[in-house]
Design a protein around this motif. Sequence first.
Motif, short mmCIF file in Angstrom:
data_model
loop_
_atom_site.label_atom_id
_atom_site.label_comp_id
_atom_site.label_asym_id
_atom_site.label_seq_id
_atom_site.Cartn_x
_atom_site.Cartn_y
_atom_site.Cartn_z
N ILE A 1 12.57 -23.11 -21.31
CA ILE A 1 11.48 -24.30 -21.71
C ILE A 1 12.09 -24.94 -22.68
CG2 ILE A 1 9.38 -24.19 -23.12
CD1 ILE A 1 8.41 -21.42 -22.14
N GLY A 2 12.02 -26.17 -22.68
CA GLY A 2 12.40 -27.04 -23.75
C GLY A 2 12.83 -28.63 -22.90
N ILE A 3 12.49 -29.56 -23.85
CA ILE A 3 13.04 -30.98 -23.18
C ILE A 3 13.64 -31.61 -24.16
CG2 ILE A 3 11.14 -31.14 -21.86
CD1 ILE A 3 9.72 -32.98 -23.74
N SER A 4 14.15 -31.25 -25.53
CA SER A 4 14.79 -31.70 -26.61
C SER A 4 16.16 -32.26 -25.98
CB SER A 4 14.81 -31.14 -27.95
OG SER A 4 15.41 -30.09 -27.73
N LYS A 5 16.59 -33.26 -26.40
CA LYS A 5 18.08 -33.85 -26.02
C LYS A 5 19.04 -32.56 -26.24
CE LYS A 5 17.20 -38.58 -25.70
NZ LYS A 5 17.89 -39.82 -26.00
N ARG A 6 19.01 -32.23 -27.53
CA ARG A 6 19.98 -31.19 -28.13
C ARG A 6 19.88 -29.82 -27.51
NH1 ARG A 6 19.93 -30.19 -34.18
NH2 ARG A 6 21.62 -28.94 -33.68
N PHE A 7 18.52 -29.62 -27.15
CA PHE A 7 18.53 -28.14 -26.29
C PHE A 7 19.11 -28.47 -24.70
CE2 PHE A 7 15.89 -26.04 -22.94
CZ PHE A 7 16.61 -24.56 -23.18
N LEU A 8 18.88 -29.49 -24.27
CA LEU A 8 19.34 -29.82 -23.16
C LEU A 8 21.06 -29.62 -22.90
CD1 LEU A 8 17.04 -32.47 -21.54
CD2 LEU A 8 16.81 -29.93 -21.01
N GLY A 9 21.22 -30.31 -24.07
CA GLY A 9 22.83 -30.13 -24.23
C GLY A 9 23.37 -28.82 -24.33
N ILE A 10 22.70 -28.03 -25.02
CA ILE A 10 23.36 -26.30 -25.27
C ILE A 10 23.22 -25.75 -23.85
CG2 ILE A 10 23.19 -26.54 -27.87
CD1 ILE A 10 21.15 -24.45 -27.36
N LYS A 11 22.00 -26.24 -23.18
CA LYS A 11 21.48 -25.72 -21.90
C LYS A 11 22.91 -25.92 -20.89
CE LYS A 11 18.00 -25.66 -18.38
NZ LYS A 11 16.79 -26.32 -17.89
N LYS A 12 23.34 -27.18 -20.86
CA LYS A 12 24.58 -27.59 -19.99
C LYS A 12 25.53 -26.62 -20.36
CE LYS A 12 23.02 -32.28 -18.78
NZ LYS A 12 23.02 -33.59 -18.81
N MET A 13 25.83 -26.56 -21.72
CA MET A 13 27.17 -25.61 -22.09
C MET A 13 26.98 -24.24 -21.52
SD MET A 13 27.66 -26.81 -26.05
CE MET A 13 29.00 -25.74 -26.31
N ILE B 1 34.22 -19.58 -26.37
CA ILE B 1 33.31 -20.66 -26.15
C ILE B 1 31.99 -20.23 -27.03
CG2 ILE B 1 31.43 -21.63 -24.65
CD1 ILE B 1 32.99 -20.29 -22.40
N ASN B 2 31.84 -21.17 -27.94
CA ASN B 2 31.00 -21.22 -29.00
C ASN B 2 29.65 -21.82 -28.88
OD1 ASN B 2 29.88 -22.39 -32.26
ND2 ASN B 2 29.83 -20.36 -31.71
N ILE B 3 28.42 -21.31 -28.72
CA ILE B 3 27.17 -22.17 -28.48
C ILE B 3 26.30 -22.05 -29.99
CG2 ILE B 3 25.03 -22.43 -27.15
CD1 ILE B 3 26.72 -21.41 -24.80
N GLU B 4 26.06 -22.89 -30.51
CA GLU B 4 25.26 -23.00 -31.77
C GLU B 4 23.57 -23.11 -31.44
OE1 GLU B 4 24.11 -22.66 -36.09
OE2 GLU B 4 26.18 -22.43 -35.00
N MET B 5 22.88 -22.16 -31.51
CA MET B 5 21.68 -22.32 -30.98
C MET B 5 20.69 -23.20 -32.09
SD MET B 5 21.56 -20.44 -28.35
CE MET B 5 19.97 -20.38 -27.79
N ILE B 6 19.82 -23.83 -31.43
CA ILE B 6 18.99 -24.95 -32.52
C ILE B 6 17.81 -24.17 -32.90
CG2 ILE B 6 18.10 -27.18 -32.41
CD1 ILE B 6 19.60 -27.50 -30.02
N PRO B 7 17.54 -24.31 -34.19
CA PRO B 7 16.33 -24.00 -35.00
C PRO B 7 15.12 -24.56 -34.43
CG PRO B 7 17.88 -24.45 -36.74
CD PRO B 7 18.41 -25.01 -35.21
N LEU B 8 13.82 -23.92 -34.42
CA LEU B 8 12.69 -24.80 -33.70
C LEU B 8 12.47 -25.84 -34.41
CD1 LEU B 8 10.64 -24.46 -31.42
CD2 LEU B 8 9.48 -22.92 -32.79
N ARG C 1 11.46 -30.32 -32.42
CA ARG C 1 9.95 -30.26 -32.88
C ARG C 1 9.33 -30.83 -31.43
NH1 ARG C 1 8.22 -29.00 -37.34
NH2 ARG C 1 9.87 -29.16 -39.10
N GLU C 2 9.61 -31.54 -30.41
CA GLU C 2 9.13 -31.91 -29.24
C GLU C 2 8.89 -30.64 -28.24
OE1 GLU C 2 12.20 -32.53 -30.41
OE2 GLU C 2 13.12 -33.84 -28.89
N ASP C 3 9.40 -29.62 -28.59
CA ASP C 3 9.28 -28.28 -27.89
C ASP C 3 8.22 -27.43 -28.49
OD1 ASP C 3 11.36 -29.18 -26.17
OD2 ASP C 3 12.92 -28.20 -27.15
N ILE C 4 7.73 -27.61 -29.52
CA ILE C 4 6.84 -26.72 -30.44
C ILE C 4 5.74 -26.30 -29.41
CG2 ILE C 4 5.30 -26.16 -32.25
CD1 ILE C 4 7.73 -27.73 -33.98
#
Length: 469
Positions: free
Chosen positions: A156-168, A320-327, A331-334
Amino acid sequence: MDNNLDRYKYIFDEILTMTDDGFIVVDREGVVTDINDQYCDFLGTSKENVIGRNIKETISNSKMIDIMKNACREEGAIHKFVDGETKEVDNKFLLVSRSCVFDEKQEVIASVAQVKFRLQTLDCAQKLMKEYSALEFYREEYNKISTNQYTFDGMIGISKRFLGIKKMGMRAAKNSFPVLLTGETGTGKEVFARAIHNGSDRSSKPMVSINCGAIPSELLESELFGYEEGSFTGAKKGGKIGKFIQADGGTIFLDEIGDMPPDMQVKLLRVLQEKEVDKIGGTEPVSVDIRVIAATRQNLVKMVREGKFREDLYYRLNVINIEMIPLRERREDILIFANYFLNKINIEYKTNTTLSKEVKRCFQGYSWPGNIRELDNVIRSSYASCDEFIIQLTDLPAKMVSSHNVNSFSGSGEKMLKNMVDSYESSIIKEVLKKCNWNCQLTANELGIHRSLLYKKMDKFGIKVKKTI
């Protein structure tokens, strides 16, 4: 003939303007030839961006082309839009009727769809809720049966940063290099680890998880590497194979790796270098083929500098380092998460509870120190405490409401301070009233004030006593 066509065009345009419903028309190639303003507003777009383009560019899961291919029609179907394809993230399913259009030779020349924005009858509303709940239930059951795991497609999520780590993460799933997931508690590190495993060629093999901070240091070695029968007092008959051997061919997930004791860090490093495990009491090493995914909430770079974590182990894990994003930073995903968790509860208990607009604003403004896990907990607790089918501010934890009220005030001086104090006092009274089942005498006793003073304050803040059954 041309005059008649123009006349019908004007009539058609006027009908599309007057109606409360949304309409869209496509030609036999699936290109949009007409759409009304109501539908454009719902999709968050304009006619210029839709007309002349294939409908799949605007509504990626549209069934209108299938309707034409099969030369059929359907009425009152449920359509759920793909995330990001509607203006409001929590308003993405509608009742829709679709039909192909025939010419005088009975050949399909177009397809038209009508969507309902206003549920004009109770039967229509009940059908929508019932069918949608059933759809969600069967989809979840299918996911449990088919994978019983998490995947990137289901995230779940549509924020650009989340989509970026999802691709990673999706790229990481294509190899077997070690992965280090870092970030705050509750950001979904284990969910991400499972998605990486599920997307890899190791998905048919087990993924074994262990929390390095939850197991006493004296037991951690036997849990990870196993032991032979009789190797120490209290050892099980037949011994134990250990998590690493259990994960052979698959993935081992080392959660809270930053809490691993120094002596175990040395032994883990050897396993990663030699790709073999020494059981406690064993005489021969056991070869293992594993992919390691580690996770931590701690700053390992700082721990390396302070000598609390081995530098060589850090580099072994941090390929491979993936930094998870705080909620709070997505905010568009809350509200997407909030509605997802609430919908799961609604399906389980066959209810249709929703969030009030004030609660949604509160969610958007709150800092969420516990991240997604805290949001899930808040949804569950507020669902359990709400008396009606709408979760209100009074159903939320007091700390959230207080923070929301403080952030809602503007201005300065005594007036702002008075408003803040009144708001906080009102929220406390509501919370204690609810705790005392709206019994004013018990509430007054709990607050340490006389009942007459409680009544005055309730009148001041407009608090009404709810009838209890």
